[in-house]
Design a protein around this motif. Structure first.
Motif: not given
Ligand SMILES: Nc1nc2c(ncn2[C@@H]2O[C@H](COP(=O)(O)OP(=O)(O)OP(=O)(O)O)[C@@H](O)[C@H]2O)c(=O)[nH]1
Ligand SMILES: [Mg+2]
Length: 190
Positions: A18-19, A22, A97-98, A103, A107, A134, A152
């Motif tokens: 993930g980013i 996150a 996921v943020d 974001k 994402n 999430y 997402v």
């Protein structure tokens, strides 16, 4: 997945993807804390993941001793070579996921990064146990769940909500990935 039928042991590798920022490291810190363990961390001075974080968890199933090696990738693009290295041999992925509105685009783009990272090792999104988490549901600008599940998400993969900073949803997320891996293992051993 490494099965040693003589010892009756199975090893799985789970990667938190993930980013950047996150909450991947926060997730495994929370898991480690509930196990009373420390996380093996390689980070920068600002506590951003540089190489990876690592913990292990164990569980007995059907006379087999299962062991889960749990890693996080560094989300920052400057560490992409390290990210790809960490993804080697991944049996399952938690895609963090943020939830912040700011974001959303990042994402979404990272879903492609995940697909590429799996493809590089001959794996697919469809064929890999994945849970979408999430995270940061506590943020004032967190997008509604309906928006996130539309924008997402990964078709056919379960999702969870979390506030990793408070340890909420962290164990639930891991339980889902663990179940999916145990299911896969049972199919393999018949
Ligand atoms: N508000 C809020 N902040 C969170 C939550 N989870 C993590 N954070 C914060 O988000 C920041 C980034 O968390 P990390 O766990 O380091 O993020 P990461 O995904 O490992 O980031 P990289 O290592 O750079 O890829 C930290 O300041 C955390 O405290 C959450 O559920 N809510
Ligand atoms: Mg990190």
């Amino acid at each position: 997945m490494i099965i040693d039928s003589v010892k009756g042991s199975v090893k799985f590798k789970v990667v938190y993807h993930g980013i950047a920022l996150a909450g991947k490291t926060t997730n495994i810190e929370s898991l480690a804390k509930s196990d009373g363990l420390d996380v093996l961390t390689f980070d920068t001075k600002k506590e951003r993941t540089l190489v990876f974080d690592f913990i292990t968890r164990k569980k007995s199933v059907d006379d087999f001793q299962l062991s889960f090696s749990i890693y996080t990738i560094p989300g920052q693009d400057i560490y992409k070579d390290i990210r790809k290295m960490v993804m080697r041999g991944a049996d399952a992925v938690v895609f963090v996921v943020d939830s912040s509105e700011r974001k959303l685009q990042e994402n979404k783009e990272f879903l492609e990064v995940l697909a590429d990272d799996l493809r590089m090792y001959g794996k697919s999104v469809e064929g890999t146990p994945i849970v979408v988490q999430y995270n940061k549901r506590d943020l004032p600008d967190a997008l509604p769940l309906e928006t996130l599940t539309k924008e997402v998400s990964i078709p056919g993969k379960p999702y969870t909500e979390a506030v990793a900073l408070e340890g909420k949803g962290v164990q639930e997320t891991f339980n889902l990935i663990e179940e999916a891996l145990i299911e896969k293992f049972r199919q393999m051993v018949g």
